[in-house]
Design an enzyme around this catalytic site. Structure first.
Site: not given
Length: 420
Positions: A142, A211, A236-237, A387
């Protein structure tokens, strides 16, 4: 293809009927939309608004400053860290919650380089020699992780070298100080070999930072079991902590007394209220704290984690359902989508798959807009990736079937328009 849809509808119904996690769906605020974007922002747990209202109205509104002690605000970062710990295979006292993922990546990467530097100075416990001045970074990472690693390198006198995760063992050498890797590739959903890569990094005398943003809460991680040095992740995922909810930092227990955070703050001081000019790091993972915690977001996350208190909700059960959901979705895509219109970038092998399916598709941005208009929410990653994230706590097999069916309709219509 005409006789397959009824079969798949029936199969979805049977799979949902046998799903022991299916009842959890009622614990989230959902509607008729098929929500497959929990790998960007998890759905709202239904009880969180009431908990937050109590935090605002009673703890802040009535108790005010007393809540730092009486409501447990002061110890929230480590207490909530201990709630996350079992989901990533960590013991108590190894995780502290606070700050953003980016800030924690910075702490971890600089901390890893400083550990390597200290080994070079005093021998350490790995026999690192001097001259470790290189940071290897996941080439598909990312972007923020790469930006942060670059800044960390400039501050520590290191260079950054992007390397594909599979090529890391061959790229390691006597100059390697730290390696920053993603457990799951955010674009493709590929799951990387945390155990094997960690062992390779250690064999080279370097330190590894993982990560976990796209794996925590979706699949087993095994931080302690595999000897991971440092790890970071967002909440938050798949942990459903809410937009901007605080991230977390993991520091292996054997490294905690040597971890030198580049962001020492009064909250990470051994005596925070001593207000001393000299810094003395707090013991354990607490030295990963920096400033005053974001209490409102942190306690919303605390409430969101309640769903994991159910004995049936184990990370192993979640992983099993995740694999079943993504298998079934790919089966439905094969049945419903016209041949040649999409290509799966997500590995078929379970050992290499996270909890999402990424499909390469021409005009992916336009296709996703039409999917959203028809009640199927995924996301688009440039230039050509659709996605779809599967959160087993609230996603069902009927959702997977419907999403693939609508995708087939959208792409079929687009093909008809092209031929017409």
């Amino acid at each position: 293809m005409s006789d397959r849809p009824p079969v798949l509808l029936k199969k979805a119904e049977e799979l949902d009927a046998d799903d022991r996690l299916g009842a959890l769906r009622d614990r989230f605020v959902l509607d008729d939309v098929v929500y497959l974007d929990g790998n960007s922002l998890g759905a709202l747990p239904a009880h969180v608004p009431g908990r937050v209202a109590d935090v605002v109205g009673r703890q802040w509104g009535e108790l005010r400053i007393r809540s730092w002690e009486e409501s447990g605000w002061w110890t929230a970062p480590e207490r909530i860290g201990d709630r996350i710990a079992p989901l990533v295979g960590a013991g108590p006292g190894r995780i502290v919650v606070g700050d953003s993922t980016s800030v924690n990546v910075f702490k971890a990467v600089v901390g890893a380089v400083r550990l390597a530097e200290a080994d070079g100075r005093d021998g350490g416990n790995r026999g690192n020699g001097p001259g470790r001045d290189e940071i290897l970074v996941d080439a598909s990472t990312f972007p923020t992780d790469g930006y942060i690693a670059g800044s960390a390198a400039r501050m520590t006198g290191c260079t950054v070298r992007p390397v594909a995760p599979g090529d890391v063992p061959a790229a390691l050498g006597p100059r390697t100080a730290a390696v920053l890797l993603n457990h799951v590739d955010y674009r493709t959903g590929r799951l990387h070999d945390l155990a094997g890569l960690t062992a390779a990094v250690h064999a080279a005398g370097a330190y590894v930072v993982w990560d976990l943003c796209h794996s925590a809460g979706a699949l087993p991680v095994g931080l302690d079991a595999h000897g991971v040095d440092l790890a970071v992740g967002c909440t938050y995922k798949f942990l459903n902590g809410g937009p901007g909810s605080p991230a977390y930092l993991y520091v292996r227990s054997g490294l905690q007394d040597r971890f030198d955070s580049p962001l020492p703050g009064w909250n990470s001081h051994a005596e925070p209220f001593g207000m001393r000019a000299e810094f003395e790091a707090a013991p354990g993972a607490l030295r990963g704290r920096v400033g005053t915690p974001d209490i409102l977001s942190m306690l919303a996350l605390d409430a969101a984690l309640d769903v994991w208190d159910d004995e049936a909700v184990t990370i192993e059960a979640v992983r099993a359902k995740s694999l079943a959901l993504t298998d079934f979705f790919l089966e439905c895509v094969t049945a419903y989508v016209p041949g040649g219109r999409v290509e799966s970038l997500t590995p078929a092998a379970h050992a290499e798959r996270g909890s999402q399916v990424a499909l390469r598709c021409p005009d992916a941005g336009g296709v996703m807009r039409r999917l959203v208009e028809r009640g199927v929410v995924g996301d688009f990653r440039r230039p050509d990736v659709l996605r779809f994230g599967f959160t087993p706590l609230y996603t069902g097999f009927a959702d997977a079937e419907r999403a693939a069916r609508v995708l087939g309709e959208v792409l079929g219509e687009a093909l008809g328009e092209t031929l017409g």
